[in-house]
Design an enzyme around this catalytic site. Structure first.
Site, PDB file in Angstrom:
ATOM      1  N   ARG A  80      10.678  52.414  20.235  1.00 56.47           N
ATOM      2  CA  ARG A  80      10.885  53.849  20.463  1.00 56.47           C
ATOM      3  C   ARG A  80      10.753  54.177  21.945  1.00 56.47           C
ATOM      4  O   ARG A  80      11.498  55.010  22.471  1.00 56.47           O
ATOM      5  CB  ARG A  80       9.896  54.657  19.612  1.00 56.47           C
ATOM      6  CG  ARG A  80      10.273  56.123  19.543  1.00 56.47           C
ATOM      7  CD  ARG A  80       9.465  56.883  18.511  1.00 56.47           C
ATOM      8  NE  ARG A  80       8.040  56.829  18.803  1.00 56.47           N
ATOM      9  CZ  ARG A  80       7.097  57.243  17.957  1.00 56.47           C
ATOM     10  NH1 ARG A  80       7.441  57.723  16.758  1.00 56.47           N
ATOM     11  NH2 ARG A  80       5.833  57.176  18.269  1.00 56.47           N
ATOM     12  N   LYS A 183      10.471  60.537  22.661  1.00 62.57           N
ATOM     13  CA  LYS A 183       9.081  60.981  22.832  1.00 62.57           C
ATOM     14  C   LYS A 183       8.852  61.253  24.315  1.00 62.57           C
ATOM     15  O   LYS A 183       8.266  60.445  25.037  1.00 62.57           O
ATOM     16  CB  LYS A 183       8.116  59.924  22.286  1.00 62.57           C
ATOM     17  CG  LYS A 183       6.721  60.485  22.030  1.00 62.57           C
ATOM     18  CD  LYS A 183       5.951  59.585  21.102  1.00 62.57           C
ATOM     19  CE  LYS A 183       4.495  59.964  21.011  1.00 62.57           C
ATOM     20  NZ  LYS A 183       4.259  61.272  20.413  1.00 62.57           N
ATOM     21  N   GLU A 219      10.005  69.886  12.290  1.00 55.83           N
ATOM     22  CA  GLU A 219       8.706  69.209  12.245  1.00 55.83           C
ATOM     23  C   GLU A 219       7.627  70.097  12.846  1.00 55.83           C
ATOM     24  O   GLU A 219       7.910  71.169  13.366  1.00 55.83           O
ATOM     25  CB  GLU A 219       8.759  67.860  12.958  1.00 55.83           C
ATOM     26  CG  GLU A 219       9.054  67.921  14.439  1.00 55.83           C
ATOM     27  CD  GLU A 219       8.993  66.538  15.097  1.00 55.83           C
ATOM     28  OE1 GLU A 219       8.209  65.678  14.648  1.00 55.83           O
ATOM     29  OE2 GLU A 219       9.716  66.328  16.077  1.00 55.83           O
TER      30      GLU A 219
END
Ligand code: PLP
Ligand code: COI
Length: 339
Positions: A80, A183, A219
């Site tokens: 990620r 992220k 989210e």
């Protein structure tokens, strides 16, 4: 070392002994360096500071009953971070470098790994940012990878006790076609105002909707959203949410206990039909949700009517933690033992 009250640790920063650094310069990554300083010199024109050319990760090391230290799916965090790096045109750290940096950080700070049974763990925070100077908006030619660790307790002070969260329709953490799936710090900066407001108004977190239509659940600020409907695990499919490693694992666990899994758009109105809802992530683990309040119209969706987490959330929570702490067999090959 001052006595740490392991069982009372919040999710916060506590100084540990060492952190790890590596540098990308002239097209190459350096070997890792070990530092005992909490500070680093940064160029005043670094792109990480000015243009948000920055990404981070979060994973944990767990101390088992058997005295072994376990990492959970670190390869997924490496992938990620590489994906975030590509998304922001940063130098991509090789998985081996990421691995060596996190393992070294854990080994050198072993005395900060909370003992088994305290409910705490060692949070590992890898950070990648543009350290090279630019004034025009363009990617840097130098990057730094940093890894620090810090012992932590639950992200939400409630721990596994149910929390209340707030739908914030007047704020988005990420734009359609933007950086929500990476992220990167910018997403968190974008969530600060609505997140702090949610806290002030008595909620553990804000819950964001899809930024385009404002119809579907995306989210929470620091965690994915999931729901249980009968024997089905439901979680939003969206390009603007972070692909959570915890959520991915819960989907596999749910299937392994005979549940159906649906990853699809979740309309807000469907909140009225769920038996259990929760937030999940490395920091949040599973946080059962007892109330979701729509800030715009005051509408409330209520769960956990007996005040306790639902049966399915509890089962998944125990399974996941059991694997992470080594009490349950690692049937999926998710664990790396830190020797
Ligand atoms: N969503 C956001 C916005 C997060 O910051 C996190 C934490 O990393 C998650 C979801 C959960 O992801 P993971 O389970 O990989 O920690
Ligand atoms: C995590 O769960 O690791 C996170 O990064 C969430 C938050 C601390 C940003």
């Amino acid at each position: 070392m001052e006595e740490i009250e392991w069982g009372k640790l919040p999710f916060g920063y506590l100084k540990t002994d060492f952190n790890i650094r590596a540098y990308y310069r002239e097209g190459e990554w350096s070997k890792i360096e070990i530092s005992d300083s909490e500070f680093m010199p940064v160029h005043i024109a670094a792109t990480g500071l000015h243009y948000g050319q920055e990404a981070f990760e979060g994973l944990k090391a767990y101390m088992g009953k058997d005295g072994k230290i376990r990492l959970f799916r670190w390869e997924e965090n490496a992938k990620r971070m590489q994906n975030s790096a590509r998304g922001l045109l940063m130098a991509v750290p090789p998985a081996e470098l990421f691995e060596e940096a996190i393992l070294t950080a854990v080994r050198l700070n072993k005395r900060f790994i909370p003992p088994y049974g305290t409910g705490a763990s060692l949070y590992i925070r890898p950070l990648l940012f543009g350290s090279g100077a630019r004034v025009g908006v363009s990617p840097a030619d130098e990057y730094m990878l940093l890894v620090f660790v810090t012992p932590v307790g639950p992200y939400f002070k409630e721990g596994f006790n149910p929390v209340s969260i707030q739908i914030a329709r007047d704020a988005d953490r990420a734009a359609p076609m933007g950086t929500g799936r990476y992220k990167v710090g910018g997403n968190y900066a974008a969530s600060l105002a609505s997140g702090v407001r949610a806290h002030h108004e008595g909620f553990a977190s804000a819950l964001y909707l899809d930024a385009k239509e404002k119809k579907y659940i995306d989210e929470a600020g620091p965690a994915n959203f999931f729901a249980i409907k009968g024997n089905t695990y439901v979680t939003p499919k969206s390009d603007t949410i972070l692909p959570s490693i915890t959520n991915k694992s819960l989907m596999q666990l749910a299937e392994s206990i005979g549940m159906k899994v649906e990853q699809r758009q979740v309309p807000v109105a469907e909140l009225a039909e769920f038996d259990e809802v929760g937030a999940c992530g490395t920091a949040a683990v599973i946080s059962p949700i007892k109330r979701i309040t729509d800030r715009d119209n005051g509408h409330e969706y209520l769960y956990c009517k007996d005040g306790k987490a639902g049966a399915v959330s509890t089962k998944l929570y125990k399974l996941l933690l059991g694997i992470q702490y080594g009490d349950e067999p690692d049937n999926f090959g998710w664990i790396t033992i830190v020797e």
